[in-house]
Design an enzyme around this catalytic site. Structure first.
Site, mmCIF file in Angstrom:
data_model
loop_
_atom_site.group_PDB
_atom_site.id
_atom_site.type_symbol
_atom_site.label_atom_id
_atom_site.label_comp_id
_atom_site.label_asym_id
_atom_site.label_seq_id
_atom_site.Cartn_x
_atom_site.Cartn_y
_atom_site.Cartn_z
ATOM 1 N N ASP A 20 0.887 -1.167 0.000
ATOM 2 C CA ASP A 20 0.000 0.000 0.000
ATOM 3 C C ASP A 20 0.918 1.208 0.000
ATOM 4 O O ASP A 20 1.593 1.478 0.981
ATOM 5 C CB ASP A 20 -0.883 -0.045 1.262
ATOM 6 C CG ASP A 20 -1.763 1.195 1.405
ATOM 7 O OD1 ASP A 20 -1.543 2.180 0.669
ATOM 8 O OD2 ASP A 20 -2.649 1.175 2.272
ATOM 9 N N TYR A 28 -3.780 9.126 0.015
ATOM 10 C CA TYR A 28 -3.738 8.936 1.459
ATOM 11 C C TYR A 28 -2.680 7.898 1.867
ATOM 12 O O TYR A 28 -2.669 6.780 1.374
ATOM 13 C CB TYR A 28 -5.112 8.521 2.013
ATOM 14 C CG TYR A 28 -5.131 8.785 3.486
ATOM 15 C CD1 TYR A 28 -5.155 10.090 3.968
ATOM 16 C CD2 TYR A 28 -5.020 7.739 4.400
ATOM 17 C CE1 TYR A 28 -5.087 10.353 5.320
ATOM 18 C CE2 TYR A 28 -4.971 8.005 5.750
ATOM 19 C CZ TYR A 28 -4.995 9.315 6.204
ATOM 20 O OH TYR A 28 -4.922 9.572 7.531
ATOM 21 N N TYR A 43 1.307 0.974 14.979
ATOM 22 C CA TYR A 43 0.349 0.650 13.933
ATOM 23 C C TYR A 43 0.640 1.438 12.664
ATOM 24 O O TYR A 43 0.703 2.653 12.683
ATOM 25 C CB TYR A 43 -1.083 0.946 14.395
ATOM 26 C CG TYR A 43 -2.064 0.637 13.311
ATOM 27 C CD1 TYR A 43 -2.326 -0.691 12.977
ATOM 28 C CD2 TYR A 43 -2.670 1.635 12.580
ATOM 29 C CE1 TYR A 43 -3.182 -1.002 11.960
ATOM 30 C CE2 TYR A 43 -3.540 1.341 11.554
ATOM 31 C CZ TYR A 43 -3.788 0.020 11.245
ATOM 32 O OH TYR A 43 -4.634 -0.289 10.217
ATOM 33 N N LYS A 103 -2.409 -2.639 8.037
ATOM 34 C CA LYS A 103 -2.754 -3.959 8.563
ATOM 35 C C LYS A 103 -2.216 -5.119 7.734
ATOM 36 O O LYS A 103 -2.875 -6.138 7.620
ATOM 37 C CB LYS A 103 -4.272 -4.020 8.736
ATOM 38 C CG LYS A 103 -4.798 -5.079 9.691
ATOM 39 C CD LYS A 103 -4.349 -4.879 11.106
ATOM 40 C CE LYS A 103 -4.710 -6.074 11.977
ATOM 41 N NZ LYS A 103 -4.186 -5.972 13.326
ATOM 42 N N ASP A 159 -14.833 1.300 5.763
ATOM 43 C CA ASP A 159 -13.552 0.918 5.127
ATOM 44 C C ASP A 159 -13.477 -0.585 4.842
ATOM 45 O O ASP A 159 -12.378 -1.163 4.877
ATOM 46 C CB ASP A 159 -12.350 1.318 5.993
ATOM 47 C CG ASP A 159 -12.020 2.804 5.875
ATOM 48 O OD1 ASP A 159 -12.714 3.518 5.121
ATOM 49 O OD2 ASP A 159 -11.075 3.238 6.560
ATOM 50 N N TYR A 214 -0.541 -1.426 19.306
ATOM 51 C CA TYR A 214 0.234 -0.516 18.467
ATOM 52 C C TYR A 214 -0.629 0.608 17.902
ATOM 53 O O TYR A 214 -0.213 1.361 17.052
ATOM 54 C CB TYR A 214 0.910 -1.281 17.334
ATOM 55 C CG TYR A 214 1.958 -2.222 17.842
ATOM 56 C CD1 TYR A 214 3.116 -1.718 18.432
ATOM 57 C CD2 TYR A 214 1.781 -3.590 17.762
ATOM 58 C CE1 TYR A 214 4.076 -2.570 18.918
ATOM 59 C CE2 TYR A 214 2.743 -4.455 18.252
ATOM 60 C CZ TYR A 214 3.883 -3.940 18.828
ATOM 61 O OH TYR A 214 4.832 -4.773 19.305
HETATM 62 P P1 13P Z 1 -5.045 -0.359 5.028
HETATM 63 O O1 13P Z 1 -4.276 -1.276 5.941
HETATM 64 O O2 13P Z 1 -5.673 -1.088 3.899
HETATM 65 O O3 13P Z 1 -4.236 0.809 4.596
HETATM 66 O O4 13P Z 1 -6.288 0.189 5.847
HETATM 67 C C1 13P Z 1 -6.083 0.946 6.982
HETATM 68 C C2 13P Z 1 -7.357 0.999 7.752
HETATM 69 O O5 13P Z 1 -7.451 0.414 8.799
HETATM 70 C C3 13P Z 1 -8.489 1.746 7.198
HETATM 71 O O6 13P Z 1 -9.589 1.777 8.081
HETATM 72 MG MG MG Z 2 -4.100 2.135 3.187
HETATM 73 MG MG MG Z 3 -4.874 -2.080 2.305
#
Ligand code: 13P
Ligand code: MG
Ligand code: MG
Ligand code: 13P
Length: 373
Positions: A12, A91, A230, A233, A288, A349
């Protein structure tokens, strides 16, 4: 041809909008880099793909796994995509590039890597799965079903070539150790570990008695364990080979008809169903998410990629999508309560420790009460 390496590498490096998608300009830039690598004969073939805000390369080459040349090239491509992301103010530009500079191996530097070196069979079907808003442990349940569960993979019973079973290499991401489980004998021991998906992850699957050539490989990086905080993910990727003594493509896809609960939805802090998606509609939207997976089907032809074919967009998975949406409704009603929200340990984290620090004075030690003997 001799041996060929399949590398599936994702990162990402910037989301559009928020954590939702990969911007078309990034896909164009990724393809431009790939064309150069193919012209320069670093790779035999390659494809650019995406799942949610994660971009991925599926590459074939003759440099083996962990090749500094191939990984270095991918790192450069991701750096250049980060520049596009910065230009567009996308972002989290460069989110998964945790190291300041490439140091010989992309593993442990942020991007997710699944690689295997094989002797190409006369027909070599394989599937690359990419998931968003989840973590490498999300593959544990499907890999178990594909390679160990005869109720999923009838070939384990019907195909004599599969009777010996499969060996699964499990990594402990916290203690940094590795163990091999030979199934079916070790099924129960295996499940003791891989049910703890945030810590134990299946890295490779082998045919019993042939530990030289994996039949499946998964990315296992946990960014929070690398960065100490963090940073996204660890949205994972994996390669699963298929047919002729291995699970059929339909058996490889079958686990995704059940949208199992995985960690990683919204701020990496919630559990949600893993929804199978088409390659063209893999963008998370609701809260999300929910967490999602795409399946890209390929055949190899002398190291060249034939495909991808979109495998999970098929109408056969419409019902799984409906079940996932119902499960998403249900889980969302939990709000910030476990198990909708992840347990405290998995949030260590995130910003939660900041709240803890701020409230440190508010918590007073309770004096022991009641009579003691
Ligand atoms: P990504 O790990 O896909 O960047 O998403 C981060 C997230 O937790 C959005 O809510
Ligand atoms: Mg992301
Ligand atoms: Mg992602
Ligand atoms: P193979 O054993 O030739 O891979 O065929 C199995 C199959 O695809 C049946 O569904």
């Amino acid at each position: 041809m001799s041996r060929v390496t399949i590398s599936a590498i994702k990162a990402d490096v910037g989301g559009y909008v928020g954590h939702g998608d990969v911007h078309p300009d990034m896909l164009v830039e990724a393809q431009r880099h790939l064309n150069q690598a193919m012209l320069g004969e670093l790779v035999i073939d390659g494809r650019v793909g995406a799942c949610g805000d994660d971009i991925n390369y599926v590459l074939t080459h003759e440099h083996g796994v962990d090749s500094a040349a191939v990984h270095g090239w991918v790192w450069e491509a991701f750096e250049s995509l980060t520049e596009v992301a910065k230009r567009l103010h996308l972002y989290g530009a460069g989110q998964d590039l945790l190291a300041d500079a490439f140091s010989g191996n992309i593993r442990g530097a942020g991007p997710g890597v699944a690689e295997l070196e094989i002797g190409e069979r006369p027909s070599e079907p394989f599937v690359v799965f990419a998931a968003d808003k989840t973590e490498p442990g999300a593959w544990n349940l499907p890999l178990y079903k594909i390679f160990c569960d005869p109720f999923n993979t009838s070939g384990l019973i019907i195909d004599p070539k599969m009777h010996a079973g499969f060996a699964l290499e499990v990594h402990d991401l916290v203690e940094n150790r590795v163990a091999l489980f030979e199934c079916p004998e070790d099924l129960y021991e295996l499940l003791v570990y891989i049910g703890t998906t945030g810590r134990f992850v299946v890295k490779y699957v082998f045919r019993r008695g042939n530990l030289d050539e994996p039949v499946a490989a998964a990315s296992t990086s946990r960014l929070s364990l690398i960065a100490g905080r963090y940073v996204g993910k660890d949205d994972p990727i994996m390669i699963v080979r298929s047919q002729s003594g291995l699970p059929a493509v339909g058996e490889v896809l079958e686990p995704f008809a059940f949208p199992h609960l995985v960690a990683g939805w919204m701020r990496g802090s919630h559990n949600g169903p893993l929804m199978p998606c088409s390659m063209s509609a893999s963008q998370p939207a609701r809260f999300d998410g929910p967490p999602r997976v795409v399946g890209m089907g390929f055949q190899l032809a002398d190291g060249k990629l034939v495909g991808p074919r979109d495998l999970l967009g098929n109408a056969s998975f419409d019902r799984a999508r409906q079940i996932a949406l119902a499960a998403a409704d249900y889980m969302r009603r939990m709000g910030p309560f476990e198990p909708g929200r992840l347990p405290m340990e998995d949030m260590e984290y995130t910003t939660l420790p900041v709240v803890e620090a701020r409230l440190a004075d508010r918590w007073k030690t309770l004096e022991p009460t009641g009579a003691t003997a």
